[in-house]
Write an enzyme that holds these catalytic residues in place. Structure first.
Site, PDB file in Angstrom:
ATOM      1  N   HIS A 120       0.829  -1.217   0.000  1.00  0.00           N
ATOM      2  CA  HIS A 120       0.000   0.000   0.000  1.00  0.00           C
ATOM      3  C   HIS A 120       0.858   1.260   0.000  1.00  0.00           C
ATOM      4  CE1 HIS A 120      -3.654  -2.409   1.695  1.00  0.00           C
ATOM      5  NE2 HIS A 120      -3.335  -2.724   0.461  1.00  0.00           N
ATOM      6  N   CYS A 128       4.556  13.619  -6.939  1.00  0.00           N
ATOM      7  CA  CYS A 128       4.031  14.793  -7.655  1.00  0.00           C
ATOM      8  C   CYS A 128       2.855  14.339  -8.517  1.00  0.00           C
ATOM      9  CB  CYS A 128       5.143  15.385  -8.540  1.00  0.00           C
ATOM     10  SG  CYS A 128       4.550  16.699  -9.620  1.00  0.00           S
TER      11      CYS A 128
HETATM   12  N1  APR Z   1      -1.170  -8.016  17.439  1.00  0.00           N
HETATM   13  C1  APR Z   1      -1.701  -8.644  16.350  1.00  0.00           C
HETATM   14  N2  APR Z   1      -2.865  -8.252  15.762  1.00  0.00           N
HETATM   15  C2  APR Z   1      -3.517  -7.213  16.321  1.00  0.00           C
HETATM   16  C3  APR Z   1      -3.035  -6.513  17.451  1.00  0.00           C
HETATM   17  C4  APR Z   1      -1.800  -6.963  18.007  1.00  0.00           C
HETATM   18  N3  APR Z   1      -1.270  -6.370  19.095  1.00  0.00           N
HETATM   19  N4  APR Z   1      -3.925  -5.522  17.756  1.00  0.00           N
HETATM   20  C5  APR Z   1      -4.920  -5.597  16.839  1.00  0.00           C
HETATM   21  N5  APR Z   1      -4.689  -6.615  15.994  1.00  0.00           N
HETATM   22  C6  APR Z   1      -5.498  -7.051  14.846  1.00  0.00           C
HETATM   23  C7  APR Z   1      -6.987  -6.773  14.963  1.00  0.00           C
HETATM   24  O1  APR Z   1      -7.645  -7.820  15.660  1.00  0.00           O
HETATM   25  C8  APR Z   1      -7.389  -6.729  13.475  1.00  0.00           C
HETATM   26  O2  APR Z   1      -7.737  -8.032  13.030  1.00  0.00           O
HETATM   27  O3  APR Z   1      -5.069  -6.300  13.726  1.00  0.00           O
HETATM   28  C9  APR Z   1      -6.119  -6.286  12.763  1.00  0.00           C
HETATM   29  C10 APR Z   1      -6.211  -4.890  12.188  1.00  0.00           C
HETATM   30  O4  APR Z   1      -7.169  -4.904  11.159  1.00  0.00           O
HETATM   31  P1  APR Z   1      -7.425  -3.552  10.316  1.00  0.00           P
HETATM   32  O5  APR Z   1      -7.573  -2.419  11.269  1.00  0.00           O
HETATM   33  O6  APR Z   1      -8.520  -3.849   9.345  1.00  0.00           O
HETATM   34  O7  APR Z   1      -6.053  -3.308   9.549  1.00  0.00           O
HETATM   35  P2  APR Z   1      -5.566  -4.031   8.242  1.00  0.00           P
HETATM   36  O8  APR Z   1      -6.037  -5.433   8.181  1.00  0.00           O
HETATM   37  O9  APR Z   1      -4.103  -3.803   8.134  1.00  0.00           O
HETATM   38  O10 APR Z   1      -6.287  -3.171   7.081  1.00  0.00           O
HETATM   39  C11 APR Z   1      -5.877  -3.443   5.753  1.00  0.00           C
HETATM   40  O11 APR Z   1      -7.228  -1.596   4.990  1.00  0.00           O
HETATM   41  O12 APR Z   1      -8.004   0.570   5.156  1.00  0.00           O
HETATM   42  C12 APR Z   1      -7.081  -0.250   4.545  1.00  0.00           C
HETATM   43  O13 APR Z   1      -5.061   0.555   3.677  1.00  0.00           O
HETATM   44  C13 APR Z   1      -5.665   0.177   4.872  1.00  0.00           C
HETATM   45  O14 APR Z   1      -3.706  -1.235   4.892  1.00  0.00           O
HETATM   46  C14 APR Z   1      -5.019  -1.074   5.429  1.00  0.00           C
HETATM   47  C15 APR Z   1      -5.940  -2.180   4.953  1.00  0.00           C
END
Ligand code: APR
Length: 249
Positions: A120, A128
């Protein structure tokens, strides 16, 4: 609570075989960085379409820039945590290691990970909007929106909703998945299509192990869930692997 599962995983991992780690925002949670879909996450308070889409940027570049600048300022204080650092040590033990991340925070690289695919993009790279030239910048800005020297708008070089993945990075990620013997999926809700798409490439031959305190959208696709914070479970896994593996020369 995961000791036996981590010991079995450490026994099963062959460090001479290809290993892939796929991470999401959860691995940076213990560095004090908000995730997106947890109850206190970014998308609980902001509309992604407004802040992380080309349309949102066209509509209000100042609003988008203020949001990214605020995240950059917060990230300047963030440090890699034991989960990031465990992956650096794991990479040093493995003959063929690929780290695929959805995160734009740069913490894997800051920890010392080498073979990182930032699917990402990076919040530390600017682009730019006229020439599409990109460069690294850790500047914080005082006036918004931010312009290039050529006068065009600058944007963060991150992937926004509705945009295409970088084809070179996507191909490298797919190739890594197709040959992986083990895939560790760490800290992602799996809500963004790239995760299940990549796991599909590996599921025929690889062992898929999820590291997450909670079940997620991709838990059913994985063989095992190591329930707990990555900052604790990854260092524990590393310890078991190190105790059985001589350091690579
Ligand atoms: N260790 C491991 N996992 C964790 C921890 C931790 N300490 N704390 C939270 N989590 C988990 C949550 O349970 C959740 O399943 O991390 C996950 C975060 O999920 P999202 O917030 O959806 O993040 P992500 O999966 O990276 O999102 C993917 O979505 O909006 C877009 O571009 C953005 O890269 C992002 C993509």
């Amino acid at each position: 609570m995961n000791t036996e599962a981590l010991q079995n995983l450490a026994k099963a991992i062959d460090c001479s075989a290809p290993l892939v780690v796929l991470t999401g925002a959860g691995i940076s949670a213990e560095s004090g960085v908000r995730t997106f879909r947890d109850p206190d996450g970014y998308w609980a308070r902001f509309d992604p379409a407004e802040l992380a889409s080309p349309e949102g940027f066209r509509r209000d570049p100042e609003l988008v820039w203020r949001w990214y600048d605020a995240r950059r300022r917060q990230l300047l204080q963030a440090q890699p945590n034991p989960g990031h650092r465990a992956l650096v040590a794991l990479e040093a033990l493995c003959a063929d290691f690929t780290l695929i991340t959805q995160n734009v925070d740069g913490l894997h690289t800051a920890a010392g990970s080498q073979n990182v695919l930032e699917m990402h993009g990076s919040i530390w790279r600017l682009r730019c909007t006229r020439s599409t030239r990109e460069w690294v910048s850790r500047d914080v800005f005082e006036s918004f929106p931010v312009h290039c020297q050529c006068g065009a708008l600058l944007r963060p070089a991150v992937l926004w909703f509705g945009e295409m993945y970088h084809q070179g990075r996507l191909q490298r990620a797919l190739e890594a998945m197709r040959k992986a013997q083990t895939v560790l999926v760490v800290g992602t809700s799996g809500m963004v299509g790239i995760v299940s798409g990549l796991l599909d490439q590996a599921s025929r031959q690889a062992r898929l192990v999820e590291f997450n305190p909670n079940p997620s959208h991709i838990s059913a696709a994985c063989d095992t869930l190591i329930a707990g914070p990555a900052g604790e479970s990854l260092p524990q896994l590393l310890q078991y692997i190190q105790s059985k593996t001589p350091r690579r020369p």
